[in-house]
Design an enzyme around this catalytic site. Structure first.
Site, PDB file in Angstrom:
ATOM      1  N   HIS A   1       0.826  -1.213   0.000  1.00 20.08           N
ATOM      2  CA  HIS A   1       0.000   0.000   0.000  1.00 20.08           C
ATOM      3  C   HIS A   1       0.854   1.254   0.000  1.00 20.08           C
ATOM      4  O   HIS A   1       0.556   2.213  -0.712  1.00 20.08           O
ATOM      5  CB  HIS A   1      -0.936   0.006   1.216  1.00 20.08           C
ATOM      6  CG  HIS A   1      -2.252  -0.615   0.928  1.00 20.08           C
ATOM      7  ND1 HIS A   1      -2.426  -1.979   0.889  1.00 20.08           N
ATOM      8  CD2 HIS A   1      -3.454  -0.073   0.628  1.00 20.08           C
ATOM      9  CE1 HIS A   1      -3.692  -2.240   0.591  1.00 20.08           C
ATOM     10  NE2 HIS A   1      -4.338  -1.094   0.426  1.00 20.08           N
TER      11      HIS A   1
ATOM     12  N   LYS B   1     -10.643  -7.297   7.427  1.00 20.77           N
ATOM     13  CA  LYS B   1     -11.409  -7.504   8.661  1.00 20.77           C
ATOM     14  C   LYS B   1     -11.087  -6.354   9.597  1.00 20.77           C
ATOM     15  O   LYS B   1      -9.966  -5.838   9.604  1.00 20.77           O
ATOM     16  CB  LYS B   1     -11.101  -8.851   9.301  1.00 20.77           C
ATOM     17  CG  LYS B   1      -9.602  -9.100   9.523  1.00 20.77           C
ATOM     18  CD  LYS B   1      -9.248  -9.381  10.942  1.00 20.77           C
ATOM     19  CE  LYS B   1      -7.772  -9.683  11.093  1.00 20.77           C
ATOM     20  NZ  LYS B   1      -7.274  -9.467  12.439  1.00 20.77           N
TER      21      LYS B   1
END
Lengths: 280, 184
Positions: free
Chosen positions: B38, B103
């Protein structure tokens, strides 16, 4: 005096790495089955079903229960009548982790420096805790600890005036803040007393107790029950989807402390509460 | 609840039909990326450079799989905690990413960006990596090989089970689910 060659430790540790990551303990499976029946939320029930199915697939195919095969934490109870031969004790354990994680197709999740973050590629170093005990045996406990739940853990130096209520609030708040992040349903390890560093270790050791077994002291067993009930009233539920089962168990380990202090630690574990033991 | 089947790449039409709490089965391609990937993707976008993979209309799955045994497609492959990617996510959504799988909680900025860019945040069951791996039919590393488990993989998934957490209308299952069951 009993001679034990450290090469044996390497073999045993390598096996333990694999076993802990492929096979979920029967105590956890029993707790998940109980959860499946007890949970009222349909989304929560589906989570329990998936987790039980996951454990079955992992064991059958010898694939990790979770891709986060953890930081290798090893507790050693070293009998004082053992004489270690054949090499460096610490390095023998590290070699066991290296082999176990490589041969077992387990994920290597350790970076050499917290800032530079370059992977060591063999999941070493392990964190090793050693206690010297009477006898001529070595007891090893291997705990692969996942990062997601570790991140939601906390230590707090409570003050004596805060009492039991302060401890319960701290534990429940820590779980509440963690929400869905640490993969509920959780196993919550609580350390209480000791010193700043001792309390964190107590919390980790609390995770080793088989699920369903309470603190031997009825007072603390009662506190465990109270904390579990309050955690399960948060509504977080399995995976945070909403439900009545946010934690499977709360375990407290207690130690004497200084007249001025009341340390508390919460080590959160996901539902995959993995640990295996071997006695040599 | 009956699961809804969706196909990647995602369109606005598909995204806007789904609501927080929906069970969804995803088929098609998903790209994996976690912390370091990322950071690198965000740097490239900020510098106006091209990404190593085209992410328009695509889904990013936050996962660092365990290694595959010989002859297997992948090892265990469940989601990692999404919040660590929050800093970079709005930028990726503006760039055209339509779905995120992970999650755990997202920031206000991510939830807002999901609404503004019509995208979905979905959760797979954390700690069900062995089960989820069965729904991955092909896997290859397509960028940042040197990152090991953190490399960007291209997965082809079939009926990959997720639950919508944050939809394009601002709904949040983590808060509504908790409210519904709290205090009982």
């Amino acid at each position: 005096m009993r001679n034990i060659n450290v090469k044996l430790l390497t073999e045993v540790v390598a096996d333990m790495c694999k076993e802990a990551n492929y096979f979920l303990g029967q105590d956890v499976i029993a707790a998940l089955e109980k959860g499946l029946h007890g949970e009222v939320s349909p989304a929560g029930k589906e989570v329990f079903k998936q987790l039980l199915e996951n454990a079955r697939i992992a064991a059958e195919e010898e694939i990790p229960i979770c891709q986060d095969t953890g930081f290798a934490v090893i507790f050693v109870e070293l009998g004082q009548d053992v004489h270690l031969t054949g090499g460096d004790f610490n390095e023998a354990i590290q070699e066991g982790v290296r082999r176990g994680y490589t041969e077992g197709y387990l994920r290597k999740s350790i970076v050499k420096d917290p800032l530079e973050r370059v992977n060591t590629n063999d999941n070493t170093p392990a964190v090793i805790h050693i206690d010297i005990v009477p006898g001529d045996e070595i007891k090893l406990t291997f705990v692969p600890k996942g990062g997601g739940s570790e991140n939601m853990s906390a230590v707090k130096m409570l003050t004596p005036s805060q009492g039991a209520g302060g401890l319960v609030d701290f534990v429940v708040n820590t779980v509440n803040l963690a929400g869905a992040n640490p993969c509920p349903p959780l196993v919550v390890g609580v350390g209480f007393g000791g010193t700043f560093e001792k309390v964190a270790l107590l919390a980790k050791k609390a995770l080793l107790r088989p699920l369903g077994q309470t603190n031997a002291d009825p007072y603390y067993a009662g506190l465990e029950k109270e904390m579990l009930e309050r955690i399960n009233r948060t509504g977080i539920g399995p995976q945070g989807f909403g439900g009545r089962i946010t934690a499977l168990a709360v375990h407290i380990e207690v130690f004497p402390c200084h007249i001025a202090t009341m340390p508390a630690a919460v080590n959160i574990n996901c539902h995959a509460c993995r640990h295996v033991e071997r006695v040599i | 609840m009956e699961a809804k089947r969706i196909q990647v790449p995602l369109t606005d039409e598909v995204v806007t039909q789904l609501k927080a709490g929906d069970s969804v089965l995803i088929s098609g391609v998903v790209f994996t990326a976690r912390d370091t990937a990322h950071k690198r993707l965000a740097q490239l976008l900020e510098q106006g450079e091209e990404l190593p993979v085209d992410l328009k209309g695509q889904i990013i799955y936050y996962v660092g799989p365990s290694p595959a045994r010989p002859g297997r497609i992948i090892g265990s492959a469940g989601p990692t905690t999404s919040g660590r990617m929050d800093l970079y996510t709005p930028l990726l959504l503006r760039h055209g990413v339509k779905g995120l799988i992970g999650k755990g909680l997202r920031s206000d900025a991510v939830r807002k960006a999901l609404q503004e860019n019509r995208a979905l945040y979905m959760a797979a069951t954390g700690g069900a990596g062995a089960l989820l791996a069965k729904r991955i039919k092909a896997a290859e590393v397509v960028a940042y090989h040197e990152l090991g488990p953190e490399a960007i993989h291209r997965f082809v998934v079939e009926d990959f089970p997720v639950t919508v957490i944050n939809d394009s209308y601002g709904n949040d299952l983590y808060s509504s689910g908790r409210q519904r069951f709290a205090g009982e």
